[in-house]
Write a protein that holds these residues in place. Structure first.
Motif, PDB file in Angstrom:
ATOM      1  N   GLU A  99      39.389  38.309  44.081  1.00 21.67           N
ATOM      2  CA  GLU A  99      39.278  37.295  43.023  1.00 21.67           C
ATOM      3  C   GLU A  99      40.576  37.240  42.221  1.00 21.67           C
ATOM      4  O   GLU A  99      41.346  38.211  42.184  1.00 21.67           O
ATOM      5  N   ARG A 101      42.351  36.468  38.349  1.00 19.90           N
ATOM      6  CA  ARG A 101      42.082  36.452  36.917  1.00 19.90           C
ATOM      7  C   ARG A 101      43.388  36.078  36.213  1.00 19.90           C
ATOM      8  O   ARG A 101      44.339  36.858  36.176  1.00 19.90           O
ATOM      9  N   LYS A 109      33.391  33.889  34.230  1.00 17.57           N
ATOM     10  CA  LYS A 109      33.865  34.691  35.354  1.00 17.57           C
ATOM     11  C   LYS A 109      34.615  35.917  34.856  1.00 17.57           C
ATOM     12  O   LYS A 109      34.506  37.015  35.426  1.00 17.57           O
ATOM     13  N   LYS A 110      35.384  35.763  33.773  1.00 17.11           N
ATOM     14  CA  LYS A 110      36.116  36.907  33.212  1.00 17.11           C
ATOM     15  C   LYS A 110      35.147  37.996  32.744  1.00 17.11           C
ATOM     16  O   LYS A 110      35.381  39.188  32.977  1.00 17.11           O
ATOM     17  N   GLN A 113      33.718  39.713  35.764  1.00 14.03           N
ATOM     18  CA  GLN A 113      34.704  40.564  36.446  1.00 14.03           C
ATOM     19  C   GLN A 113      34.828  41.930  35.771  1.00 14.03           C
ATOM     20  O   GLN A 113      35.058  42.938  36.439  1.00 14.03           O
ATOM     21  N   PRO A 117      33.684  44.279  38.794  1.00  7.77           N
ATOM     22  CA  PRO A 117      34.977  43.836  39.329  1.00  7.77           C
ATOM     23  C   PRO A 117      34.983  43.786  40.851  1.00  7.77           C
ATOM     24  O   PRO A 117      34.262  44.533  41.512  1.00  7.77           O
ATOM     25  N   LEU A 121      41.725  42.561  42.773  1.00  8.51           N
ATOM     26  CA  LEU A 121      41.852  41.611  41.668  1.00  8.51           C
ATOM     27  C   LEU A 121      43.308  41.184  41.564  1.00  8.51           C
ATOM     28  O   LEU A 121      44.214  42.015  41.466  1.00  8.51           O
TER      29      LEU A 121
END
Length: 802
Positions: A99, A101, A109-110, A113, A117, A121
């Motif tokens: 994903e 960020r 979504k943050k 995560q 997580p 990332l």
């Protein structure tokens, strides 16, 4: 060599590939628990080499939680890497979540995560710093195995590198077994980067892995009808030929050095795009939607050309790009090599590139850059101590996550190379600045962000300061901006407030490839509608790229070494030959200064080749000194190669204007009295957390932020002149905005190297800079024909041999 797991072996085989030597060496380093710096050409599978150990480990021993953190200098690069990493993962049929960020990631979504997580990332230095400000970062990163820093050369030596180095030092405390990996195609000083990457700067802990050499690039300099213009720096004169290159290639990226030039080139290409080929524009001021749309269209092979700025300099992997065009001079061999690498992305095929110089000096610079690339000479990497405003932001982020002990924090910070020499006193000053703003500001509660408890730990004074930090953190401080929107709310991007506030309803300007008419100007918005009217071009005040000392030295050699001239076009060679007869050509270590009358004024031109920033600063200083000496200066203009000063009195003794004491007297007075220091203070005050850019649910206008910082600046100058942020602003103003190092070198050597030529009229070499007089504030693209006509007139006078 270490064997790959079967799914990876089968995936390589299915594609008809084999792992490259440097990819397997990266896997060996990982298996040995060693940190690594990979220096490999674009197209060598550099990013895959960085991820190969992660993929192998997650295939052999699947794990829950965050395993690998990938750091990118660009949001676009993080998104592109995710797209290219998902393909092999899906084709191998393994269960690995990847994903991104960034600042563009949705809030929901943050939050998810942080709680759950992914294994991999992809993020940026700023987003990583924000992640470290949350309480759950202590558990989120506890199992982290690897951090991969892509395109490390792009930020390691600047403030973003300072922030990332501090974040890595914190991660090392949270996850002591974490490996550090860095990737780059253009590194001149590998040991410098190994030291930056290594725990406590111990380069022996970092393996240097060298990639296989790629095919030499195929670079040409475009010369329409064999002519190189006298003036300009846009290369717009060659637009028909640039369009012809686009027509004969699959996909072309046209690089421009500024956002304004990108818009200008895009509009001019459309005027000659008779085949109606799909062309787009991409730069950092466009909206996320517009940038993503252009990036996706490129990835899908739907564009024939993309006009771009440094927003696409790095790593975005579009295999169908088969030509790169650089409009104007490249300014550095490393930057040019990076841009050339965007073509082909195949190690065994030459990348095709075309350089379009804007004038005759830029032709010499383009030739110098081409030679440097062919000889493998890169621009030097200059490492410097870490910035204190960045340190203040990092300490505040750590405090938001959990209370801390000062001694333990200092020990952790010294693990980052830029701060390895941080002394106790300076650290305490930074800490006290966050705690109360400093002596002159301590009476105000709004600056008391940290408190030391009876347990000896420092903690955030109240929750509001935590929210304030997360909302305002970041290292990139843009000029005050206005959002450009249609009436329906659709956002096109941003223009600088200085430009936007100069517009009135009915005015038109080109932006995002469109002609836009202003309907109204609001506090932070510029409301527009589409128009078919002729429009002006957006101007930006952003930092201007200066020619590197490496390229400048090569241009100096060209001037002095006549054996090189046979390689140049006839008009460039004639230009130099007449210059040698009418005046002089400086030796590589010489400072040529010409004085001559022109159009009723007296002119002095110094050919110092120290770059635009240094010349701008020197012009300010010399005109101040001329004023004091009664020489009645009228102004100055500068480019990367020369400075021209003009006034009402003849300058008999140029050496008196170039003495080194100008840095002790005029320089200090000028910087302190000019807007330069206030601008630098605005940036360090924002980065250091003294001034907010945003309140929850409310964004400040650029004018409001500037008003706040100007007030604080005046208070500190009066009551606390040695304040931490004033010192930081002074360091920024000296180093970045004035290029004081190159300026000091010029002044230190001027007396011993100056060659003064007193001429009866303008010289050939003076034409490119002289033509700028009266036009330095003219928007790009306006009056192009008039400029060329005027240049030819001055050139005719300069090239006369009588």
């Amino acid at each position: 060599m270490t064997e790959l797991p079967r799914p990876l072996t089968d995936w390589f085989a299915a594609r008809g590939w084999r792992p490259r030597r440097h990819q397997l060496e990266m896997l060996d380093a990982a298996r040995a628990g060693a940190d690594a710096l990979l220096v490999a050409a674009t197209g060598a599978g550099k990013t895959l080499a960085g991820f190969l150990p992660t993929l192998a480990e997650l295939i052999e021993a699947p794990t829950q939680g965050l395993h690998t953190l990938y750091i990118s200098p660009l949001k676009a690069l993080a998104v592109d890497v995710q797209r290219n990493l998902l393909t092999p993962i899906e084709e191998m049929g393994v269960s690995i979540r990847v994903e991104t960020r960034t600042g563009d990631t949705p809030h929901e979504k943050k939050v998810r995560q942080r709680a759950r997580p992914p294994e991999i990332l992809l993020t940026t230095p700023e987003s990583l710093s924000l992640l470290l400000s949350y309480e759950d970062s202590l558990t989120m990163f506890a199992g982290l195995r690897t951090i991969v820093i892509d395109e490390v050369h792009a930020f390691a030596t600047g403030k973003r590198g300072d922030l990332l180095a501090l974040a890595i030092a914190r991660l090392t405390r949270l996850a002591p077994g974490m490996r550090r990996v860095a990737l780059s195609a253009t590194v001149a000083d590998p040991d410098g980067y190994r030291a930056w990457l290594a725990p406590d700067g111990d380069i022996d802990q970092v393996r240097l892995v060298q990639g296989e050499a790629g095919a030499d690039p195929d670079i040409a300099i475009l010369l329409p009808e064999g002519r190189v213009p006298w003036a300009g720096h846009s290369g717009v004169y060659a637009i028909p030929q640039v369009m012809a290159e686009i027509e004969t290639h699959r996909t072309t990226i046209v690089f421009c050095n500024t956002r304004g030039l990108a818009e200008l080139v895009f509009q001019n290409l459309w005027k000659v795009n008779e085949l109606k080929l799909p062309i787009a524009v991409h730069h950092g001021s466009l909206s996320l939607e517009a940038r993503r749309r252009a990036e996706q269209a490129m990835a899908d092979g739907k564009l024939r050309a993309l006009v771009a700025t440094a927003s696409l300099d790095l790593g975005v992997d579009w295999g169908d790009v088969d030509c790169v065009i650089q409009m104007g001079a490249p300014k550095g061999s490393s930057r040019l090599l990076q841009r050339i690498g965007r073509a082909n992305h195949r190690l065994d095929e030459s990348s095709e590139a075309v350089l379009v110089p804007g004038n005759r000096f830029e032709y010499l610079e383009a030739r110098a850059a081409l030679d440097a690339v062919e000889q493998g000479e890169l621009d030097p990497d200059i490492f410097r101590p870490g910035a204190l405003d960045v340190l203040a932001q990092h300490i505040m982020a750590c405090a938001c996550a959990a209370p801390f002990d000062a001694a333990a924090m200092l020990h952790e910070i010294r693990g980052a190379l830029p701060y390895s020499a941080l002394d106790q006193e300076t650290f305490e000053r930074v800490l006290n600045f966050i705690a109360d703003g400093g002596y002159a500001l301590r009476a105000y509660d709004k600056f008391k962000r940290l408190t030391k408890g009876q347990d000896g730990l420092w903690r955030v004074t109240k929750p509001a300061f935590v929210a304030q930090h997360r909302l305002n953190a970041g290292i990139i401080v843009e000029a005050p901006m206005l959002d450009v929107r249609f009436k329906n709310g659709r956002k096109l991007g941003k223009v600088e407030e200085a430009f936007g506030s100069s517009l009135a309803p009915g005015d038109t300007f080109f932006f995002a490839g469109l002609s836009l008419e202003v309907e109204r100007v609001e506090l932070t918005d510029l409301i527009v509608r589409a128009s078919s009217k002729q429009a002006r071009y957006v101007s930006y005040m952003g930092a201007r790229l200066a020619i590197t000392s490496t390229l400048a030295d090569r241009v100096r050699v060209f001037l002095a070494d006549r054996s090189q001239w046979a390689r140049f076009p006839d008009d460039v060679r004639e230009w130099l030959e007449v210059q040698a007869r009418r005046s002089a050509l400086p030796a590589p270590a010489q400072l040529l200064v010409e004085t001559f009358p022109h159009e009723g004024k007296h002119h002095m031109v110094a050919y110092s080749f120290e770059g635009w920033n240094a010349h701008q600063s020197l012009g300010m200083l010399i005109t101040r000194r001329m004023e004091a000496m009664g020489l009645k200066p009228l102004g100055f203009v500068a480019n990367d190669y020369a400075l021209a000063v003009y006034g009402l009195e003849k300058i008999e003794d140029p050496a008196a204007l170039f003495s080194p004491d100008i840095l002790e007297h005029e320089f200090v007075d000028w910087v302190q009295q000019s807007a330069l220091l206030k601008r630098a203070f605005r940036e360090v005050a924002i980065i250091g957390g003294l001034v907010e850019r945003q309140h929850p649910g409310k964004k400040k206008s650029g004018r409001q932020v500037t008003f706040s910082t100007d007030l604080i600046y005046d208070v500190l100058r009066k009551y606390e002149p040695d304040h931490l942020l004033l010192k930081a602003a002074w360091a920024d103003a000296r180093a970045r905005m004035t290029d004081v190092g190159r300026l000091a070198h010029l002044l230190d050597t001027a007396a011993d190297t100056m060659l003064h030529m007193d001429l009866p009229r303008v010289s050939p070499m003076a034409v490119p800079v002289l033509i700028m007089i009266g036009r330095e504030r003219t928007p790009q693209g306006s009056g192009e024909d008039a400029l060329l006509i005027e240049a030819e007139g001055i050139a005719a006078e300069a090239m006369r041999l009588d």
